[in-house]
Scaffold this motif. Sequence first.
Motif, mmCIF file in Angstrom:
data_model
loop_
_atom_site.group_PDB
_atom_site.id
_atom_site.type_symbol
_atom_site.label_atom_id
_atom_site.label_comp_id
_atom_site.label_asym_id
_atom_site.label_seq_id
_atom_site.Cartn_x
_atom_site.Cartn_y
_atom_site.Cartn_z
ATOM 1 N N ILE A 48 -7.500 -0.596 -8.728
ATOM 2 C CA ILE A 48 -6.511 -0.753 -7.663
ATOM 3 C C ILE A 48 -5.626 0.484 -7.608
ATOM 4 O O ILE A 48 -5.061 0.917 -8.618
ATOM 5 C CB ILE A 48 -5.640 -2.001 -7.904
ATOM 6 C CG1 ILE A 48 -6.501 -3.255 -7.909
ATOM 7 C CG2 ILE A 48 -4.554 -2.108 -6.858
ATOM 8 C CD1 ILE A 48 -5.735 -4.502 -8.257
ATOM 9 N N SER A 49 -5.521 1.037 -6.425
ATOM 10 C CA SER A 49 -4.570 2.135 -6.223
ATOM 11 C C SER A 49 -3.389 1.536 -5.466
ATOM 12 O O SER A 49 -3.541 0.991 -4.376
ATOM 13 C CB SER A 49 -5.230 3.277 -5.434
ATOM 14 O OG SER A 49 -5.663 2.796 -4.188
ATOM 15 N N MET A 50 -2.222 1.631 -6.036
ATOM 16 C CA MET A 50 -1.039 1.045 -5.427
ATOM 17 C C MET A 50 -0.630 1.874 -4.208
ATOM 18 O O MET A 50 -0.382 3.079 -4.329
ATOM 19 C CB MET A 50 0.118 0.988 -6.427
ATOM 20 C CG MET A 50 -0.117 -0.003 -7.565
ATOM 21 S SD MET A 50 -0.401 -1.685 -7.001
ATOM 22 C CE MET A 50 1.210 -2.125 -6.451
ATOM 23 N N PRO A 51 -0.579 1.241 -3.055
ATOM 24 C CA PRO A 51 -0.204 1.991 -1.843
ATOM 25 C C PRO A 51 1.288 2.337 -1.851
ATOM 26 O O PRO A 51 2.107 1.665 -2.486
ATOM 27 C CB PRO A 51 -0.543 1.015 -0.717
ATOM 28 C CG PRO A 51 -0.579 -0.326 -1.349
ATOM 29 C CD PRO A 51 -0.918 -0.137 -2.794
ATOM 30 N N ASP A 52 1.603 3.393 -1.110
ATOM 31 C CA ASP A 52 2.991 3.849 -1.051
ATOM 32 C C ASP A 52 3.782 3.161 0.048
ATOM 33 O O ASP A 52 4.961 2.832 -0.124
ATOM 34 C CB ASP A 52 3.030 5.370 -0.833
ATOM 35 C CG ASP A 52 2.434 6.117 -2.019
ATOM 36 O OD1 ASP A 52 2.486 5.551 -3.134
ATOM 37 O OD2 ASP A 52 1.928 7.220 -1.815
ATOM 38 N N SER A 53 3.163 2.887 1.154
ATOM 39 C CA SER A 53 3.915 2.325 2.277
ATOM 40 C C SER A 53 3.729 0.803 2.350
ATOM 41 O O SER A 53 2.809 0.236 1.766
ATOM 42 C CB SER A 53 3.454 2.960 3.588
ATOM 43 O OG SER A 53 2.140 2.552 3.883
ATOM 44 N N LEU A 54 4.614 0.176 3.086
ATOM 45 C CA LEU A 54 4.583 -1.269 3.272
ATOM 46 C C LEU A 54 3.348 -1.680 4.065
ATOM 47 O O LEU A 54 2.741 -2.728 3.784
ATOM 48 C CB LEU A 54 5.871 -1.722 3.982
ATOM 49 C CG LEU A 54 6.029 -3.219 4.206
ATOM 50 C CD1 LEU A 54 6.119 -3.943 2.880
ATOM 51 C CD2 LEU A 54 7.267 -3.495 5.045
ATOM 52 N N GLN A 55 2.971 -0.865 5.036
ATOM 53 C CA GLN A 55 1.807 -1.154 5.889
ATOM 54 C C GLN A 55 0.532 -1.223 5.039
ATOM 55 O O GLN A 55 -0.272 -2.150 5.163
ATOM 56 C CB GLN A 55 1.677 -0.072 6.969
ATOM 57 C CG GLN A 55 0.563 -0.299 7.966
ATOM 58 C CD GLN A 55 0.904 -1.379 8.972
ATOM 59 O OE1 GLN A 55 2.067 -1.706 9.150
ATOM 60 N NE2 GLN A 55 -0.128 -1.925 9.600
ATOM 61 N N GLU A 56 0.344 -0.278 4.155
ATOM 62 C CA GLU A 56 -0.834 -0.233 3.296
ATOM 63 C C GLU A 56 -0.839 -1.408 2.322
ATOM 64 O O GLU A 56 -1.890 -1.978 2.007
ATOM 65 C CB GLU A 56 -0.894 1.090 2.538
ATOM 66 C CG GLU A 56 -1.158 2.281 3.422
ATOM 67 C CD GLU A 56 -1.069 3.594 2.655
ATOM 68 O OE1 GLU A 56 -0.699 3.560 1.471
ATOM 69 O OE2 GLU A 56 -1.363 4.635 3.246
ATOM 70 N N LEU A 57 0.321 -1.783 1.832
ATOM 71 C CA LEU A 57 0.446 -2.924 0.921
ATOM 72 C C LEU A 57 0.046 -4.222 1.615
ATOM 73 O O LEU A 57 -0.641 -5.063 1.037
ATOM 74 C CB LEU A 57 1.880 -2.997 0.390
ATOM 75 C CG LEU A 57 2.156 -4.014 -0.718
ATOM 76 C CD1 LEU A 57 1.305 -3.691 -1.937
ATOM 77 C CD2 LEU A 57 3.627 -4.015 -1.084
ATOM 78 N N GLN A 58 0.477 -4.395 2.874
ATOM 79 C CA GLN A 58 0.105 -5.594 3.632
ATOM 80 C C GLN A 58 -1.399 -5.640 3.882
ATOM 81 O O GLN A 58 -2.027 -6.700 3.785
ATOM 82 C CB GLN A 58 0.868 -5.639 4.956
ATOM 83 C CG GLN A 58 2.334 -5.968 4.800
ATOM 84 C CD GLN A 58 3.075 -5.924 6.122
ATOM 85 O OE1 GLN A 58 2.573 -5.392 7.113
ATOM 86 N NE2 GLN A 58 4.291 -6.473 6.119
#
Length: 176
Positions: A48-58
């Motif tokens: 898992i690569s943790m996304p930086d932005s909220l959009q990518e996290l969603q």
Amino acid sequence: MSEKKLTSSRRHHLKSLMLAIAKGLLEAEAAEAEQERKRYMEEHCPPISMPDSLQELQELCKKFQQKIDVVDEERYDMESKVSKCDKEIEDLKMKVQDLKGKFKKPPLRKVRMSADAMLQALLGSKHKVNLDLRANLKQVKKEVKEEEKDSVGDWRKNIEDKAGMGGRKKMFEADA
């Protein structure tokens, strides 16, 4: 060699060698299972690569939710197949038991219980049980049927009845 008996020391030595070989095989099997598990996890679960932005996290959460739904559907399908197979196995067991014709009959014990106690146990304690069965019977009057003396019957019987002393022979025979 089959006729010769093994000495206890030789038997003990062979047994310890067998146990050592079995232990090594078990350890190798456990290591192989661990390697298989790691390979499966790498293949099916990428890191898992943790996304930086909220959009990518969603988007990542939506992907996980879709994967969870797929896994739940597969699990439900498997459970339904297993329950169906279990029912089929039970049915087949019952058929086999019927074909054998042998049932385990439990040993029955003699129970001493009065009729009142038995009825009270069946009906419960709320019902008052009275075993006066004659009170519930319907009164029936018996009608005495007299046979007609002039009925058509065997002619020999009528002749014997009337034979001798004007039909009085029958009366004397009844008294004697």
